[in-house]
Design a protein around this motif. Structure first.
Motif, mmCIF file in Angstrom:
data_model
loop_
_atom_site.group_PDB
_atom_site.id
_atom_site.type_symbol
_atom_site.label_atom_id
_atom_site.label_comp_id
_atom_site.label_asym_id
_atom_site.label_seq_id
_atom_site.Cartn_x
_atom_site.Cartn_y
_atom_site.Cartn_z
ATOM 1 N N LEU A 7 0.874 -1.168 0.000
ATOM 2 C CA LEU A 7 0.000 0.000 0.000
ATOM 3 C C LEU A 7 0.908 1.214 0.000
ATOM 4 O O LEU A 7 1.874 1.266 0.759
ATOM 5 N N SER A 8 0.625 2.150 -0.856
ATOM 6 C CA SER A 8 1.444 3.356 -0.870
ATOM 7 C C SER A 8 0.550 4.574 -1.036
ATOM 8 O O SER A 8 -0.547 4.483 -1.584
ATOM 9 N N ALA A 9 1.022 5.675 -0.537
ATOM 10 C CA ALA A 9 0.308 6.937 -0.675
ATOM 11 C C ALA A 9 1.331 8.051 -0.778
ATOM 12 O O ALA A 9 2.399 7.981 -0.165
ATOM 13 N N CYS A 10 1.039 9.036 -1.550
ATOM 14 C CA CYS A 10 1.921 10.189 -1.687
ATOM 15 C C CYS A 10 1.159 11.406 -1.178
ATOM 16 O O CYS A 10 0.175 11.832 -1.781
ATOM 17 N N ILE A 11 1.597 11.913 -0.060
ATOM 18 C CA ILE A 11 0.971 13.096 0.526
ATOM 19 C C ILE A 11 2.006 14.205 0.474
ATOM 20 O O ILE A 11 3.039 14.135 1.144
ATOM 21 N N LYS A 12 1.754 15.181 -0.349
ATOM 22 C CA LYS A 12 2.724 16.251 -0.570
ATOM 23 C C LYS A 12 2.703 17.244 0.584
ATOM 24 O O LYS A 12 1.719 17.337 1.327
ATOM 25 N N GLN A 13 3.793 17.959 0.716
ATOM 26 C CA GLN A 13 3.892 18.971 1.757
ATOM 27 C C GLN A 13 2.729 19.957 1.624
ATOM 28 O O GLN A 13 2.395 20.405 0.538
ATOM 29 N N GLY A 14 2.086 20.224 2.736
ATOM 30 C CA GLY A 14 0.938 21.129 2.755
ATOM 31 C C GLY A 14 -0.397 20.426 2.563
ATOM 32 O O GLY A 14 -1.440 21.023 2.754
ATOM 33 N N GLN A 15 -0.379 19.144 2.169
ATOM 34 C CA GLN A 15 -1.611 18.381 2.029
ATOM 35 C C GLN A 15 -1.904 17.651 3.332
ATOM 36 O O GLN A 15 -1.022 17.455 4.166
ATOM 37 N N HIS A 16 -3.149 17.244 3.507
ATOM 38 C CA HIS A 16 -3.572 16.549 4.715
ATOM 39 C C HIS A 16 -4.253 15.241 4.327
ATOM 40 O O HIS A 16 -4.854 15.133 3.272
ATOM 41 N N LEU A 17 -4.148 14.280 5.198
ATOM 42 C CA LEU A 17 -4.828 13.002 5.040
ATOM 43 C C LEU A 17 -5.761 12.823 6.221
ATOM 44 O O LEU A 17 -5.353 13.024 7.362
ATOM 45 N N ALA A 18 -6.996 12.481 5.942
ATOM 46 C CA ALA A 18 -7.966 12.243 7.012
ATOM 47 C C ALA A 18 -8.420 10.793 6.956
ATOM 48 O O ALA A 18 -8.689 10.255 5.886
ATOM 49 N N ILE A 19 -8.462 10.165 8.108
ATOM 50 C CA ILE A 19 -8.994 8.812 8.239
ATOM 51 C C ILE A 19 -10.235 8.943 9.110
ATOM 52 O O ILE A 19 -10.140 9.324 10.271
ATOM 53 N N SER A 20 -11.389 8.673 8.521
ATOM 54 C CA SER A 20 -12.628 8.865 9.269
ATOM 55 C C SER A 20 -13.525 7.650 9.119
ATOM 56 O O SER A 20 -13.376 6.855 8.200
ATOM 57 N N GLY A 21 -14.446 7.521 10.039
ATOM 58 C CA GLY A 21 -15.405 6.433 9.987
ATOM 59 C C GLY A 21 -16.117 6.301 11.312
ATOM 60 O O GLY A 21 -15.743 6.940 12.298
ATOM 61 N N VAL A 22 -17.113 5.477 11.315
ATOM 62 C CA VAL A 22 -17.902 5.263 12.522
ATOM 63 C C VAL A 22 -17.095 4.480 13.544
ATOM 64 O O VAL A 22 -16.091 3.845 13.221
ATOM 65 N N SER A 23 -17.538 4.504 14.765
ATOM 66 C CA SER A 23 -16.887 3.769 15.836
ATOM 67 C C SER A 23 -16.819 2.289 15.492
ATOM 68 O O SER A 23 -17.809 1.691 15.048
ATOM 69 N N GLY A 24 -15.628 1.702 15.647
ATOM 70 C CA GLY A 24 -15.474 0.278 15.412
ATOM 71 C C GLY A 24 -15.151 -0.111 13.981
ATOM 72 O O GLY A 24 -15.074 -1.301 13.673
ATOM 73 N N CYS A 25 -14.936 0.860 13.087
ATOM 74 C CA CYS A 25 -14.693 0.506 11.680
ATOM 75 C C CYS A 25 -13.234 0.197 11.375
ATOM 76 O O CYS A 25 -12.921 -0.242 10.269
ATOM 77 N N GLY A 26 -12.311 0.435 12.331
ATOM 78 C CA GLY A 26 -10.928 0.048 12.114
ATOM 79 C C GLY A 26 -9.930 1.174 11.943
ATOM 80 O O GLY A 26 -8.821 0.949 11.479
#
Length: 51
Positions: A7-26
């Motif tokens: 798994l790879s992701a490229c997050i450039k300087q100044g960008q944001h990554l959000a991980i969201s979901g309901v309770s218990g989703c991992g």
């Protein structure tokens, strides 16, 4: 269905990554995998781009 185990992701300087979901989703489990604390057996990911 088979995929490679990378798994790879490229997050450039100044960008944001959000991980969201309901309770218990991992969310915490995913962060533990990213940190190398836990290992994946299988995963289903989806993404949404918000402009």
């Amino acid at each position: 269905m088979h995929s490679d185990s990378s798994l790879s992701a490229c997050i450039k300087q100044g960008q944001h990554l959000a991980i969201s979901g309901v309770s218990g989703c991992g969310k915490s489990s995913l962060l533990q995998v990213i940190a190398g604390i836990n290992h994946l057996n299988r995963v289903l990911l989806s993404s949404t781009t918000i402009d």
